[in-house]
Design a protein around this motif. Structure first.
Motif, PDB file in Angstrom:
ATOM      1  N   GLU B  11      34.628  76.976  48.739  1.00 15.61           N
ATOM      2  CA  GLU B  11      34.462  76.145  47.547  1.00 15.61           C
ATOM      3  C   GLU B  11      33.410  75.071  47.810  1.00 15.61           C
ATOM      4  O   GLU B  11      33.599  74.189  48.645  1.00 15.61           O
ATOM      5  CB  GLU B  11      35.793  75.468  47.213  1.00 15.61           C
ATOM      6  CG  GLU B  11      36.807  76.396  46.587  1.00 15.61           C
ATOM      7  CD  GLU B  11      36.517  76.653  45.108  1.00 15.61           C
ATOM      8  OE1 GLU B  11      35.893  75.786  44.471  1.00 15.61           O
ATOM      9  OE2 GLU B  11      36.895  77.741  44.615  1.00 15.61           O
ATOM     10  N   ASP B  13      32.463  72.493  46.058  1.00 14.48           N
ATOM     11  CA  ASP B  13      32.867  71.113  45.783  1.00 14.48           C
ATOM     12  C   ASP B  13      33.637  70.524  46.951  1.00 14.48           C
ATOM     13  O   ASP B  13      33.385  69.398  47.382  1.00 14.48           O
ATOM     14  CB  ASP B  13      33.765  71.062  44.545  1.00 14.48           C
ATOM     15  CG  ASP B  13      32.993  71.415  43.275  1.00 14.48           C
ATOM     16  OD1 ASP B  13      31.758  71.479  43.381  1.00 14.48           O
ATOM     17  OD2 ASP B  13      33.645  71.621  42.227  1.00 14.48           O
ATOM     18  N   ILE B  14      34.554  71.329  47.429  1.00 17.00           N
ATOM     19  CA  ILE B  14      35.401  70.813  48.499  1.00 17.00           C
ATOM     20  C   ILE B  14      34.573  70.605  49.764  1.00 17.00           C
ATOM     21  O   ILE B  14      34.714  69.616  50.473  1.00 17.00           O
ATOM     22  CB  ILE B  14      36.575  71.787  48.749  1.00 17.00           C
ATOM     23  CG1 ILE B  14      37.451  71.845  47.481  1.00 17.00           C
ATOM     24  CG2 ILE B  14      37.406  71.352  49.951  1.00 17.00           C
ATOM     25  CD1 ILE B  14      38.551  72.846  47.529  1.00 17.00           C
ATOM     26  N   ILE B  17      32.654  67.454  49.373  1.00 14.68           N
ATOM     27  CA  ILE B  17      33.478  66.251  49.516  1.00 14.68           C
ATOM     28  C   ILE B  17      33.797  65.997  50.989  1.00 14.68           C
ATOM     29  O   ILE B  17      33.688  64.876  51.494  1.00 14.68           O
ATOM     30  CB  ILE B  17      34.770  66.384  48.691  1.00 14.68           C
ATOM     31  CG1 ILE B  17      34.425  66.251  47.193  1.00 14.68           C
ATOM     32  CG2 ILE B  17      35.811  65.339  49.082  1.00 14.68           C
ATOM     33  CD1 ILE B  17      35.494  66.731  46.276  1.00 14.68           C
ATOM     34  N   VAL B  20      30.709  64.684  52.693  1.00 16.72           N
ATOM     35  CA  VAL B  20      30.485  63.268  52.379  1.00 16.72           C
ATOM     36  C   VAL B  20      31.462  62.394  53.152  1.00 16.72           C
ATOM     37  O   VAL B  20      31.092  61.377  53.744  1.00 16.72           O
ATOM     38  CB  VAL B  20      30.632  63.015  50.863  1.00 16.72           C
ATOM     39  CG1 VAL B  20      30.622  61.514  50.564  1.00 16.72           C
ATOM     40  CG2 VAL B  20      29.532  63.712  50.112  1.00 16.72           C
TER      41      VAL B  20
END
Lengths: 1310, 126
Positions: B11, B13-14, B17, B20
């Motif tokens: 994924e 997005d994960i 994240i 980051v």
């Protein structure tokens, strides 16, 4: 008094107008009360005394005002007297009570009389009243005193009489009346001369005159005559009562001395007669003997000389007892006492003559007195020997005949003969031998002896010997066949047992044969302790009996031989569970066995030789069979006996069902077969019908039919196989699974055949041996369908044994689990997907928000920061929610197995407290733990989850500074955890619902407290999977307490049985705790009372104990489901409880269609005939009878022995009918009804009052409570009562109890 | 000391994240792979200090990737941490038994991710 007279005169003297002034003045002065009434009966005047008495004004009393103060009890009668006499114009007097002004009722003597004017016109009444209260009281006191005195007289034992100067009897007391035989009413009509004996009248009259003159006549004696004419001699005294100097009456007190006088008279007469007839005495046949006080003979007449053989000279001076050697019927002392007290004794005794012969005499002994001092006795003896001998012969013959008739065998019969003969003919002992022809011996059979001899050990071993032919006395008799009399056995060489005889003091022996015309069959021998000369009469009596006895021995012996066969036959006849009835060729019953008696209620006596079997048949059935047979045999068979035997007569087998009708009219089916009886010549002599009772078979058939219906309805395979594994039954579901047609033959199919190859070996090598060894095997296996398809199944295989332990058959229940595997896979996939698919976006959202909120991408403005935090918090909540939903979903679907192991309850409590410590601290809540030191079987992770969840809730709802207490107590087999907080509490209506999903006390809680609304549901699920319970208690505002109850051995459901209430009860049997938990919840929510168990073994007992309305059963319950079904159907108490089978898809996978289940349960409960009766009866025997009777009909009865117990049982068990006795020790029926009415109001069950008492209508009203019926024990038979009870219970429709309770109308029945 | 972490996560997005979180907040270096296959390659090439491995991935999932990592002498000593959305204790136990150093539940708190990894691997504070 004088005043009244004066007043009356004054009033009467008034010519036309009685109440003029003068009259009033006079009347007002009078001390007595005066009134006047007009012709219309209304009072027109009362004098002052009257008004003062009543305290009323004249105006109040006028007219009928006088009535007001009359005593209510007297008023009616007074009115009648008043107006009655008024109408008749007759004067009257009347005593009555009237209220005085001071409130006291006084007795008044009122009088009234008519008043006429001089011209004769009726003007009314005038009357007066006098207060007689004091007089009456005095009179009463006198009466009471008299009464007491009379009582004394009445109860005296002496005869007391009072007679007036004319001889009339004024009074006679009870003793007098009883002695003379007159009743109390008759006494006043009696005259003294009527009761005085004619002989005594002159003397008495003279005495009477003297007494009246006042003379003291001292003690007098008189002869009375009773009503029946008997003489009565009395002794006593008389005096005279003088009134005003004149004789008024005589009073006498007497004592009855009749008996005494009679004795005295008789003796006097006898002695004088003796003196006069001394000469005659010598001519008498009787022995007349006089003895002095020392029993020495002073007189001995010729008769005595002839009778005893002793001369007068020899007898004089001897003691009579010694010379006569009397064998007295009663002790000498008794005779002496009787002679002395009554003057004489008469009786019979045996005496001995000079030559030793015995004679029987009738003896009369009379007391001799010399000036009232004892001077000896006179004895008059009559020889009755011959008479008695004849009597004795008759008696002994009769008694021997009776003894032989009743004898069960030869030995018993002979012993009885000996006893009868010895006792009647005065022998001390006797024995008997029987000829044993084969052994050539006289076999000793038995003896009888006097108790004194028996006490000396007679007959001893030496005595009871056998003799050979010609040996000793018995042997000689056997050989010769001739009786012998040995006066002294000691002197006779042929008597071999002389030594023993001497020891026992036996002298004379008489021995005789028991013979048939051609041979001797036995020998009897009698012995006496006296030396007796041969007695011809005795010999002829005894030898006469010999004949009788020999016939008996012969008959008994041949009977015994026969009996060896017939006993067997009889045993078969009577012991058999068949009724066996045989008839002669005409149909008259000849044998009728015990079973027939039992079944039909007719006794053999009523039937044999008197009746034809038609009486026990249904005429219509016989007619129908007659038509049938006529057609079949081609000739007309008339309805009658011929119907039964027509086929048998023709040599055709005949067996078919018939209906028997018992004497009481009850009918039952039998299977009757008829056979022919033939005589030894082979001729038809009769018929024999053997019937088997088909009731039990029919009942069993019915039971099986029901059982089969259930089995056929289930979706599991159910099969039964014989011990070799061959199938004998396969239910519908089984046939479908195996692809068999409904009519396919099972014969070739075995437990192994129905498997795919892969499983067959497992079944043969593991399952069957395991079942044989332990009784049951369960596991997964597979079936092979006809079309080659394999069906995976979960299976229970049971091996059934007979009570002796032999393997009888196998049964197996198999459940198709094809769907289960597929379903499991799907569900797994779904959960994984949900889990993944939901979490993935959430992870991103949560991550980005977290980064933002954490300042990873720069600082946010304050408002933005706040928004971010809200988003983070709610994302977290969403995650928890998803977690919880998945959790509970898995748990309740049973996919999460509890991993149970022994854990320390205390340890788990500490762990939970530790986990929650920081949360508590943050909330400012104190967490107190009081752990328990107990081990339990549990999944520690799950229990911990439960505890933390509960603690977390408690903390959340506690105020800052509050205390949360976590406690536990150890029970016998469970641990109870309690978590108490001081929060706001839970409203009562939410206590249960909070355990549901998304059910919070307040919908805002979810938001405020951050809960998901699933925590408690998860807790409940976990706890129930441990076989436990969780519940909450609370008082709003005072905090809540959550309790968790976990059984220590968590494998079985030991949840307490809920108390009985109006809800229908369901017994749920399933080995899966989670299934039970689920069912419990579903069923309780629908208003059922749930009793549950995982153990099939306990289920039958629970069913019996708690009599549920339905049983919910999973046949797959290992080793018991199937057995349980059969147990339930065999027990009369549970037989009729409907069983609903659980079809829950697959074992681990709970797929219950709750709606279907509920529908069938509700249907079942409606059908359930299970009704309970509360019997309140202190007579426990009667109670047992009633209870047994109802239990036979499958109705359980609770029995209360007292009113108190009844109320307790009632509260606990809510019976459908109460049977109530009235008289009980602690609390009677009335009180019981009152209590029930007060505490249970209108919803009471029907009430049967079953009592000995006759109740009146007021009592019945008090007992009435809803539908009430009254039965009087003495008026209704137990059977009638039973049928009323059954009738009532049958009409009660479950679910409609209320209606039944209200009933249409109460009625009573006797 | 700068840690180098290999993130294997399908994924995007994960992955982003996590990257980051580790780089911006912890100051570590994150190497990213979007599949197991790519992850294996990067692991061999980059020799990270630790690997954060997603369990549910198409094609080659976490356990399969782990197997390969363990089979390769070059990579078998690199500590691996699973990231998983599985919540069932049994599932988690099953994953732990495969030979990883720990599990990090999804969703994770990005603020504490580095801290969590350090805790599982016994790394002292940087």
């Amino acid at each position: 008094m004088a005043d009244i007279v004066e007043n009356r005169k004054a009033a009467a003297g008034q010519p036309a107008h009685a109440h003029d002034r003068r009259f009033r003045e006079l009347a007002d002065e009078a001390p007595s009360m005066i009134w006047l009434a007009g012709p219309d009966q209304l009072c027109t005047y009362y004098n002052r005394a009257w008004l003062e008495f009543t305290g009323h004004s004249l105006a109040e009393e006028l007219g009928a005002g006088w009535e007001v103060s009359v005593h209510p009890d007297d008023l009616e009668h007074l009115r009648r007297t008043y107006s009655g006499n008024f109408d008749k114009r007759e004067p009257y007097q009347y005593e009555y009570r009237r209220l005085r002004h001071d409130g006291e009722y006084r007795w008044l003597l009122g009088s009234g009389r008519p008043l006429y004017s001089p011209d004769g016109t009726f003007e009314g009444f005038i009357g007066s009243c006098v207060d007689i209260t004091e007089q009456k009281a005095a009179q009463q006191r006198v009466e009471e005193a008299e009464e007491k005195f009379r009582d004394l007289l009445e109860n005296a034992n002496d005869l007391i009489q009072s007679v007036d100067t004319q001889g009339h009897i004024l009074y006679a007391n009870r003793a007098w009346r009883e002695a003379l035989g007159y009743s109390e009413d008759e006494v006043p009509r009696l005259n003294l001369m009527q009761i005085i004996h004619p002989e005594s009248q002159a003397h008495c009259l003279e005495l009477f005159q003297r007494v009246l003159r006042g003379e003291n006549v001292g003690k007098i004696e008189a002869r009375f005559v009773t009503r029946t004419g008997a003489a009565l001699v009395v002794e006593g005294s008389v005096n005279c009562r003088m009134v005003e100097g004149k004789p008024h009456s005589t009073r006498a007190i007497f004592r009855d001395v009749t008996r005494r006088r009679l004795n005295e008279d008789m003796f006097a007469r006898q002695t004088s007669a003796l003196r006069e007839q001394a000469e005659l005495l010598d001519l008498a046949q009787d022995a007349i003997i006089a003895v002095d006080v020392d029993d020495k003979v002073t007189f001995w007449n010729r008769g005595a000389e002839r009778m005893y053989g002793w001369s007068a000279a020899e007898a004089h001076g001897q003691k009579s007892a010694e010379i006569l050697q009397a064998h007295l019927p009663v002790p000498q002392r008794v005779i002496d006492d009787t002679v002395w007290s009554e003057g004489r004794w008469i009786g019979e005794m045996v005496q001995v003559k000079r030559n030793g012969a015995r004679i029987v005499v009738e003896s009369q002994i009379v007391r001799k007195c010399d000036r009232s001092r004892p001077a000896g006795s006179l004895i008059i003896n009559t020889d009755v020997t011959k008479r008695r001998a004849a009597e004795a012969r008759l008696k002994v013959q009769y008694q021997v005949g009776q003894a032989l008739l009743q004898a069960t065998n030869v030995e018993h019969g002979l012993r009885e003969c000996l006893r009868v003969i010895c006792q009647t003919l005065y022998w001390d002992t006797a024995d008997a031998w029987e000829v044993d022809a084969e052994a050539g011996q006289l076999r000793w059979i038995g003896a009888w002896c006097e108790p004194q001899l028996a006490a000396q050990g007679h007959p001893g071993a030496d005595w009871k010997r056998d003799f050979s032919r010609g040996e000793g006395l018995p042997g000689t008799i056997w050989k010769s066949g001739i009786p012998r009399w040995l006066p002294e056995v000691g002197k006779s060489a042929e008597f071999l047992r002389a030594e023993e005889a001497e020891r026992l003091g036996l002298h004379t022996a008489f021995s005789m044969p028991i013979s048939l015309p051609d041979r001797v069959v036995g020998v009897l021998c009698f012995y006496s302790s006296r030396i007796l000369p041969p007695d011809d009469a005795m010999v002829s009596t005894l030898t006469g009996l010999g004949n009788q006895i020999s016939q008996f021995v012969l008959r008994k012996r041949s009977e015994q031989a026969l009996n060896r066969i017939t006993a067997l036959q009889q045993a078969i006849l009577d012991g058999a569970n068949y009724s066996i009835i045989s008839t002669d060729s005409q149909g008259i019953i000849r044998t009728y066995n015990a079973t027939a008696e039992r079944w039909l209620g007719y006794s053999a006596e009523e039937m044999i030789g008197k009746r034809s079997p038609e009486i026990i048949h249904d005429l219509r059935e016989v007619e129908a069979r007659a038509r049938e047979l006529s057609k079949e045999l081609g000739e007309e068979i008339h309805p009658g006996f011929e119907v039964f035997v027509a086929r048998a007569r023709r040599g055709l087998p005949y067996e078919r069902e018939w209906t028997y009708i018992a004497k009481d009219g009850s009918r039952f089916p039998v299977l009757l077969s008829i056979g022919i009886l033939r005589d030894p010549q082979g001729e038809l002599s009769g018929f024999m019908g053997t019937a088997i009772d088909l009731r039990a078979r029919k009942e069993a058939d019915e039971r099986n039919r029901r059982l089969t219906q259930i089995l056929e309805a289930t979706t599991d395979l159910v099969s039964i196989a014989d011990a070799s594994g061959r199938l004998i039954y396969l239910n519908r579901a089984g046939r479908e699974m195996l692809g068999l047609t409904p009519d396919a033959d099972l014969g070739s199919l075995t437990l192994r055949d129905m498997r795919p190859v892969t499983v067959a070996d497992k079944v043969v090598n593991q399952a069957i041996p395991a079942a044989i060894q332990t009784g049951a095997w369960s596991g997964e296996s597979a079936l092979l369908s006809r079309d080659g398809r394999e069906v995976p199944v979960s299976e229970v295989l049971l091996a059934h044994r007979s009570p002796e332990g032999d393997l009888q058959y196998f049964s197996t229940v198999a459940r198709d689990i094809t769907d289960r595997h597929e379903l499991e896979r799907l569900k797994d996939e779904f959960i994984s997907t949900v889990s993944h698919e939901l979490r993935t976006p959430l992870t991103s959202i949560r991550g980005s928000l977290g980064l933002l909120a954490g300042g990873a991408v720069g600082q946010m403005p304050e408002k933005g920061q706040r928004m971010l935090e809200i988003a983070v918090a709610n994302t977290d909540r969403l995650v928890r929610l998803i977690n919880d939903i998945l959790d509970i979903e898995r748990m309740e679907s049973g996919r999460v197995a509890m991993v149970k192991k022994p854990v320390s309850a205390g340890e788990l409590m500490w762990q939970a407290a530790e986990v929650m410590h920081s949360m508590a601290e943050k909330a400012g809540v104190k967490l107190e733990v009081q752990p328990v030191d107990a081990m339990m079987q549990a999944d520690p992770d799950r229990i911990l989850q439960t505890f933390t969840n509960l603690i977390s809730n408690a903390i959340k709802f506690s105020p800052r500074g509050g205390v949360v207490r976590f406690m536990a107590t150890e029970g016998r087999d469970n641990v109870l955890f309690r978590l108490a907080d001081q929060g706001r509490g839970i409203p009562e209506d939410k206590l249960e619902s909070i355990f549901g999903r998304f059910q919070q006390v307040d919908t805002s809680d979810a938001r405020e407290k951050g809960g998901t609304g699933l925590g408690l549901a998860i807790c409940r699920s976990i706890v129930e999977q441990h076989g436990g319970r969780i519940w909450a208690e609370s008082k709003t505002g005072e905090g809540s307490t959550f309790s968790v109850w976990i059984p220590m051995a968590a494998s079985e459901e030991t949840a307490p049985v809920p108390p009985r209430d109006e809800r229908p009860g369901v017994l749920v049997v399933d080995d899966e705790v989670k299934v039970l938990a689920h069912l419990r919840r579903v069923l309780e929510a629908k208003g059922f009372r749930v009793i549950s168990t995982t153990e099939g073994g306990r289920a039958a007992e629970l069913a019996r104990l708690h009599t549920p309305d339905a049983i919910l059963l999973d046949l797959m319950t290992p080793s018991s489901g199937w057995q349980l079904m059969m147990d339930l159907k065999q027990d009369p108490v549970t037989r009729n409880v409907p069983v609903v089978l659980l079809n829950i898809g697959a074992g681990e996978h709970v797929q219950i269609n709750d709606d279907d289940l509920l529908a069938s349960l509700q249907e079942a409960v409606k059908r359930s005939p299970q009704r309970r009766v509360l019997l309140v009866e202190d007579d426990s025997d009667l109670a047992r009878v009633v209870a047994e009777m109802l239990l036979q009909k499958g109705i359980p009865v609770m029995h209360a022995r007292s009113g108190r117990e009844a109320l307790e049982l009632y509260g606990r068990s809510r019976p459908d009918l109460v049977i109530l006795d009235i008289v009980m020790p602690d609390m009677d029926g009335f009180q019981v009804v009152e209590h029930l009415r007060e505490n249970h109001g209108n919803v009471t069950p029907p009430l049967f009052i079953y009592t000995n008492l006759e109740l009146d209508s007021a009592q019945r009203e008090r007992l009435r409570m809803g539908h009430t019926e009254f039965f009087t024990k003495s008026r209704i038979s137990l059977e009638q009562f039973e049928s009323r009870v059954l009738g009532l219970l049958e009409h009660m429709i479950p679910g409609n109890k209320e209606e039944a309770v209200r009933g249409d109308s109460t009625h009573s029945a006797h | 000391m700068t840690r180098r972490i290999l993130l294997i996560e399908d994924e995007d997005d994960i992955r982003e994240i996590a990257q980051v979180s580790l780089e911006s907040l912890a100051g570590w270096k994150a190497v990213c792979a979007h599949s197991g296959r790519e992850g294996l390659e990067l692991a061999r090439r980059e020799r990270p200090d630790a690997i954060l491995l997603d369990v549910m991935m198409p094609d080659m999932d976490g356990p399969a990737t782990l197997e390969h990592l363990a089979a390769d002498p070059d990579t078998r000593d690199i500590p691996v941490i699973f990231m998983t959305a599985k919540v069932q204790a049994s599932e988690r136990r099953k994953l732990s038994d495969l030979g990883v150093r720990g599990l990090i539940a999804k969703p994770f708190d990005p603020i504490k991710l580095a801290e969590e990894i350090s805790g599982l691997l016994g790394w002292g504070p940087k």
